[in-house]
Write an enzyme that holds these catalytic residues in place. Structure first.
Site, PDB file in Angstrom:
ATOM      1  N   GLN A 192    -101.283  54.037  28.982  1.00 39.13           N
ATOM      2  CA  GLN A 192    -100.112  55.047  28.832  1.00 39.13           C
ATOM      3  C   GLN A 192     -99.057  54.203  28.660  1.00 39.13           C
ATOM      4  OE1 GLN A 192    -101.654  58.696  31.258  1.00 39.13           O
ATOM      5  NE2 GLN A 192     -99.923  58.942  31.029  1.00 39.13           N
TER       6      GLN A 192
ATOM      7  N   GLU B 146     -94.391  68.870  29.994  1.00 32.67           N
ATOM      8  CA  GLU B 146     -94.832  68.744  31.354  1.00 32.67           C
ATOM      9  C   GLU B 146     -94.396  69.737  32.162  1.00 32.67           C
ATOM     10  OE1 GLU B 146     -93.563  65.129  32.947  1.00 32.67           O
ATOM     11  OE2 GLU B 146     -96.099  63.921  31.617  1.00 32.67           O
TER      12      GLU B 146
ATOM     13  N   ARG C  24     -99.216  65.253  35.021  1.00 30.92           N
ATOM     14  CA  ARG C  24     -98.496  66.207  33.918  1.00 30.92           C
ATOM     15  C   ARG C  24     -97.144  66.633  33.638  1.00 30.92           C
ATOM     16  NH1 ARG C  24    -100.704  69.247  28.810  1.00 30.92           N
ATOM     17  NH2 ARG C  24     -99.543  69.307  27.731  1.00 30.92           N
ATOM     18  N   CYS C  25     -96.764  65.662  34.816  1.00 29.43           N
ATOM     19  CA  CYS C  25     -94.980  66.357  35.524  1.00 29.43           C
ATOM     20  C   CYS C  25     -94.643  65.096  35.443  1.00 29.43           C
ATOM     21  CB  CYS C  25     -94.943  67.082  36.625  1.00 29.43           C
ATOM     22  SG  CYS C  25     -95.746  65.630  37.777  1.00 29.43           S
TER      23      CYS C  25
END
Lengths: 287, 806
Positions: free
Chosen positions: B237, B760, B384-385
């Site tokens: 990422q 997110e 996902r935050c």
């Protein structure tokens, strides 16, 4: 998740398959849909030296009528069961239960023979076969024999299959016209084994239960026939007290393992509810 | 003008710029199986590596015997910690300031920990080799419960830290303690609690789970001995960060390291950090001189690479009797597993958890976080935050519901009463953040009106009465959630990773024919950057998005960026893209002025070119300007049309949203049905509404999974029991509820295009909405808080404990 090495065989007849099995001994395993065996091999929990793929044997496929029985070849896929008019008309519970097995991809490949022969208590078909009074044809070097589904399951992954034998077909008596049926399965998601499931086949007359058979999935190390529960509903109109009694009788023979689906107490409790709901729904569709 | 002249609307539409539901250009290859993922990389002579892993959660490694493994045909090498020590790589630094074993060095600290790396000519031989490595262990007592980690007699997990009374984030209180992080005014908060009319206190746990992307973590490392260059293809990422980390720990010159992140099949935080597989594959390539591939399987991904959450939040709220909050006090026990491998900005051991005051005007608050070691897999990534923001949102959103229950107030009304007001922005929170913009009341009221909230409450009242009369066995819950995210890490004044400021970057090169390429420091894992980045440029410079190619992930060609996670791409890289485009536009304006023979200031930008003010027929399109940039620039100007921008954001962005979940639960089986789920998101300026909707659907599906059953669970002796998708809840389309999406638009005042980021938000806001729905359903039976996950059997257990089931 990488299997060890093995030799691959693809016999064209049952006789050849049986011969291979007996020649190669315990190191050989028959391969049907592969949905249980292949993952076990990838985890190296199963390490067969020889795989005998049954897909090349045409005689193991197909659905036919023999007297009052439906005879289903072991290599018939769940998808083929679902596509069969004979099954849908004569034995709608088989259609209903097959639809509850995993997802379309699995059903294109998974076979009824593999499902019932593996002895996995999580599989849906074994309890249903016991409920319907099916018999399995087992063929080995010593010839063929028939074993009732009710006598086939001895423990988790332990069955009446002798070394060298292959389950080649299932013979299922067609239930009486107008029978009621239901397969109630509680699962967490598509593709999951049952938290608990109940199969019911019954006949009714004048609002009362005349005959009844109840099978239970994944609440014991083997599939179960809930004979006492079934007996409890005969002659009744399935009133609340009777349903409670039947559920209690079914729960009494359950011995599920605690797992991610829930603790023992929960799985027995919902097992009872599945019995109740299956009885009610079966009665509602009986004619 | 004739009829064939396109209208302004047609010219604008032809650009497919910001606001357009442009179809995702990357999907042409993804939907046809033509993506190029790491496992598609096949290099000549490539070898394969795989791990021997520990069956024990805590044990001393007495002996590793590789003699039989080396006899397996195809097996070339077995790498252990002893091998790695020769290159000083037995341990590696984590992003959180801790160190982590690459391979077991003397002991193992979690089940499935990497013990040895077998290198072979193919995957099968590698696995055969693994099964022949004999490891002798001496089991040690496992530490599983984080609440027992700081007991006096708790086993010592990290012998390497013996005698170290302080770590990367200050003093350590115990041999299993990692850090204590405190924020806020303790005395003021204590005083607020002392004089409060009403107080609530609850231990709110957010269980351990896992991002579990579709594609697992993997890499191919190829060392060229002649050139001394290392090429790494990997599921990264943040590829540039990986390059710098590899350079620092492997002592290779950074220009000789080429990191390439090709197409990535989802990340969700799982692919931010560095894993032993990367190090081992690199060392194996250096040792053998051949490319080495490492591909994790699903079990390894779930049990060994970074988990998320595992925060146990003791939460107290003080309030007046009419429902105005006056103080917040939170203590978090953070279970980090065997190594602190959180992927947070380096100075933030608990991420941005101090956003825990949420959307509410708390006059004072105090937060303390204790990080501890246990015998579990390391991690603590932002699934996902933004960093620890979903934990914070869950904490405050549950607490507000618990307070509403205590005050006998409607949870939506309580929130409306305590929201930060629009005129308070920029708002300085009690725990130190400056919220950029928001209009919470409008969003909340829109949610309540659209869903018919009042009518739903009325229906709930009726259903509860029917339940009490024995007419139904179903209970109904309304889950209200109003979240404020903090994303876009981040400003160099407070955010860095290993000393590198968390800017991001874009380089745009326009070609003579009016096409161009944009290279960006972010890295899509499915977010659709190739589509949306081109849309920003299209609107900024007036060139159709279809004419802009977007490229990311190759550290030799992309400008240095900090990558994609924490919803930082749009707030940071998106800003860099707009700023680079504006540099292009500024030069284009000079060229247009020269060609149109006017002063620059006499030109105005008009959709896709420059026009002389007051003379509409005197116009030069951007396409023509691109051509002119390569043959007739003004005297003294360099030819070409390129720009680079490195953007250091002045602040974070603060997306927010109002969610409602309507749920029915059968108390006899615990089976729930999500009847309705409404999600209103305000992410500021919307670049591509279709992609936003897709992001919201995906994030809500993950939130649904987490709240309703997805967990990484250990048994009492430290065995991880959720190692496959049979047990780790991954919903299919059948289980996934229908999503209703909606929006308001409150642009960020400091972002060049006003965008805030959205990827997110649905996970952050969704989890409390689901959990609040379950808790709301049971509240009338007398419960205040039921811990997640809310799977069927736990719902039944709750019903039974509350007397609803015999």
């Amino acid at each position: 998740m990488i299997p060890g090495s093995f030799s691959y065989h693809r016999p064209a007849s049952v006789a050849d398959a049986v011969k291979l099995l007996s020649d190669l001994g315990e190191d050989a395993r028959p391969l049907a849909g592969g949905h249980s065996l292949v993952p076990m091999m990838k985890l190296r929990l199963a390490t067969p030296g020889h795989l005998i793929d049954l897909h090349g044997i045409a005689a193991l496929k197909g659905i036919s009528r023999s007297g009052n029985n439906l005879v289903i070849g072991a290599m018939t896929t769940q998808h083929e069961l679902l596509a069969s008019d004979d099954v849908a008309k004569a034995m709608p519970i088989l259609h209903e239960a097959a639809l509850q097995i995993a997802d379309p991809q699995v059903r294109y490949r998974g076979t009824i023979g593999g499902n019932v022969a593996n002895g996995d208590p999580g599989n849906d078909m074994p309890a249903l076969m016991m409920t319907l009074g099916a018999t399995y044809r087992l063929e080995g070097a010593g010839g063929a024999r028939d074993v009732a589904a009710a006598d086939f399951y001895q423990g988790a992954y332990f069955t009446a299959l002798e070394p060298g034998e292959i389950l080649t077909s299932l013979s299922i008596p067609v239930p009486a016209a107008g029978h009621g049926y239901a397969y109630e399965k509680l699962k967490r998601k598509v593709g999951d084994y049952a938290t608990a499931a109940a199969a019911v086949v019954l006949t009714m007359s004048g609002g009362k239960v005349v005959t009844c058979s109840i099978g239970l999935t994944n609440v014991h190390e083997t599939p179960l026939l809930a004979a006492d529960a079934a007996k409890a509903v005969i002659g009744t109109s399935l009133d609340a007290a009777t349903l409670k009694k039947a559920a209690a009788a079914a729960e009494a023979i359950m011995a599920p393992a605690a797992d991610a689906r829930g603790p023992v107490e929960y799985r027995k409790h919902v097992g009872g509810i599945m019995v109740t709901r299956a009885l009610q729904r079966a009665a509602s569709v009986a004619k | 003008m004739n009829d064939m002249t396109p209208t302004r609307e047609q010219r604008s539409a032809a650009l497919e710029g910001m606001g357009c539901k442009r179809k995702r250009v990357e999907d042409i290859r993804f939907t046809q199986g033509k993506g190029n993922y790491v496992d598609d990389v096949k290099l000549p002579g490539m070898l394969h590596g795989d791990f021997v892993r520990s069956p024990h959660p805590h044990a001393r490694v007495k002996k590793i015997d590789d003699s039989e493994a080396l006899k397996v045909p195809g097996v070339l090498a077995v790498i252990t910690a002893e091998t790695l020590k020769t290159v000083n790589l037995a341990w590696m630094p984590t992003l959180a300031g801790d160190v982590q074993m690459v391979l077991a060095d003397g002991k193992v600290l979690f089940q499935n920990q990497e013990v040895a790396f077998v290198v072979a000519t193919d995957r099968y031989a590698a696995d055969d080799g693994i099964n022949k490595v004999v490891v002798e262990y001496e089991p040690l007592p496992p530490l599983v419960d984080p609440f027992k980690s700081m007991d006096k007699d708790a086993p010592v997990l990290r012998e390497d830290l013996a005698g170290k009374t302080s770590g990367a984030h200050g003093p350590r209180k115990h041999h299993n303690h990692i850090f204590e992080w405190t924020v806020g005014d303790k005395d003021l908060t204590d005083a607020a609690f002392n004089k409060a009319d009403v107080k609530i206190k609850e231990m709110i746990s957010y269980h351990r789970t896992h991002p579990s992307p579709l594609e697992t973590c993997q890499c191919v490392c190829s060392f060229d001995k002649i050139k001394g260059e290392l090429t790494i293809y990997g599921t990264f990422q943040a590829p540039h960060v990986i390059r710098t980390v590899v350079s620092l720990i492997a002592k290779l010159p950074e220009q000789k390291i080429h990191v390439i992140a090709p197409d990535i099949g989802g990340g969700f935080g799982n692919k931010v950090g560095a894993y032993p597989g990367y190090i081992c594959a690199a060392v194996a390539s250096i040792v053998t001189g051949k490319p080495v591939k490492w591909v994790e399987d699903r079990i390894e991904n779930l049990t060994a690479t970074s988990f998320a959450r595992d925060y146990h939040m003791t939460t107290e709220v003080a309030a007046t009797k009419d429902g105005k909050v006056t103080g917040l006090r939170v203590h978090v026990l953070a279970d980090h597993g065997a190594f602190d491998a959180c992927a947070d900005p380096s100075k933030w051991p608990a991420g941005f958890f101090n956003i825990v005051t949420g959307s509410y005007d708390f006059p004072t608050a105090h937060l303390a976080v204790d990080g501890v070691y246990t015998n579990k897999a390391p991690g603590g990534v932002a699934y996902r935050c933004s960093f620890r923001v979903t934990e914070a949102a869950y904490c405050i959103e549950r607490a507000m519901d618990i307070l509403a229950q205590k005050l006998n107030m409607d949870p939506a009304e309580l929130r409306l009463k305590n929201f930060i007001k629009p005129e308070q922005f920029p708002y300085h929170s009690a725990l130190g953040w400056e919220y950029d913009s928001g209009d919470y009341h409008t969003a909340m009221r829109k949610m309540m009106e659209t869903t018919g909230y009042a009518a739903l409450r009325k229906e709930q009242t009726e259903k509860r009465a029917a339940f009490a009369r024995g007419e139904t066995r179903e209970i109904m819950g309304l889950g209200v959630s109003f979240f404020t995210e903090i994303v876009g890490a981040g400003p160099s004044k407070n955010c860095d990773i290993l000393g590198i400021a968390m800017f991001d970057s874009c380089e745009i090169r326009m070609h003579p024919t009016g096409a161009g390429i944009a290279r960006v420091g972010s890295k899509s894992q499915g977010q659709g950057h190739e589509t949306t980045w081109a849309q920003i440029i299209a609107t900024e410079i007036g060139i159709p998005a279809d004419n802009i190619m977007v490229e990311e992930g190759n550290t030799d060609t992309a400008p240095y960026g900090l990558g994609t996670y924490g919803s930082r791409s749009t707030p940071v890289a998106g800003a860099a893209i707009a700023m680079a485009a504006r540099k292009i536009k500024a030069k284009a304006q000079m060229i247009a002025a020269y060609k149109l023979e006017v002063h620059e200031d006499d030109l105005e930008f008009d959709i896709d070119g420059f026009r002389v003010k007051g003379l509409p027929e005197k116009f030069m399109s951007m396409k023509d300007i691109c051509w002119a940039a390569y043959n007739s620039v003004p005297p003294g100007m360099e030819p070409g049309l390129e720009a680079v921008s490195y953007y250091d954001p002045p602040n974070m962005t603060y997306p927010f949203g109002a969610y409602l979940c309507v749920m029915d639960i059968d108390v006899d089986t615990g089976v729930y049905k999500v009847r309705r789920f409404y999600a209103l998101d305000d992410c500021g300026t919307r670049i591509n509404p279709m992609i936003i909707e897709g992001q919201v659907h995906g994030g809500l599906t993950e939130a649904f999974a987490i709240a309703m059953g997805q967990e990484i669970r250990y048994d009492e002796v430290g065995n991880v029991v959720t190692g496959s998708f049979m047990d780790f809840f991954m919903p299919t389309a059948v289980e996934t509820p229908h999503w209703e999406t909606d929006f308001t638009v409150t642009p960020s005042p400091h972002h060049p295009i006003g965008a805030k980021g959205v990827g997110e938000s649905p996970n952050v806001g969704g989890v409390p909405a689901f959990s609040n729905a379950v808790n709301d359903a049971f509240s009338f039976l007398g419960s205040t808080h039921i811990q997640m996950p809310h799977d069927f059997w736990r719902n039944w257990k709750a019903a039974k404990a509350l007397g609803a089931v015999a």
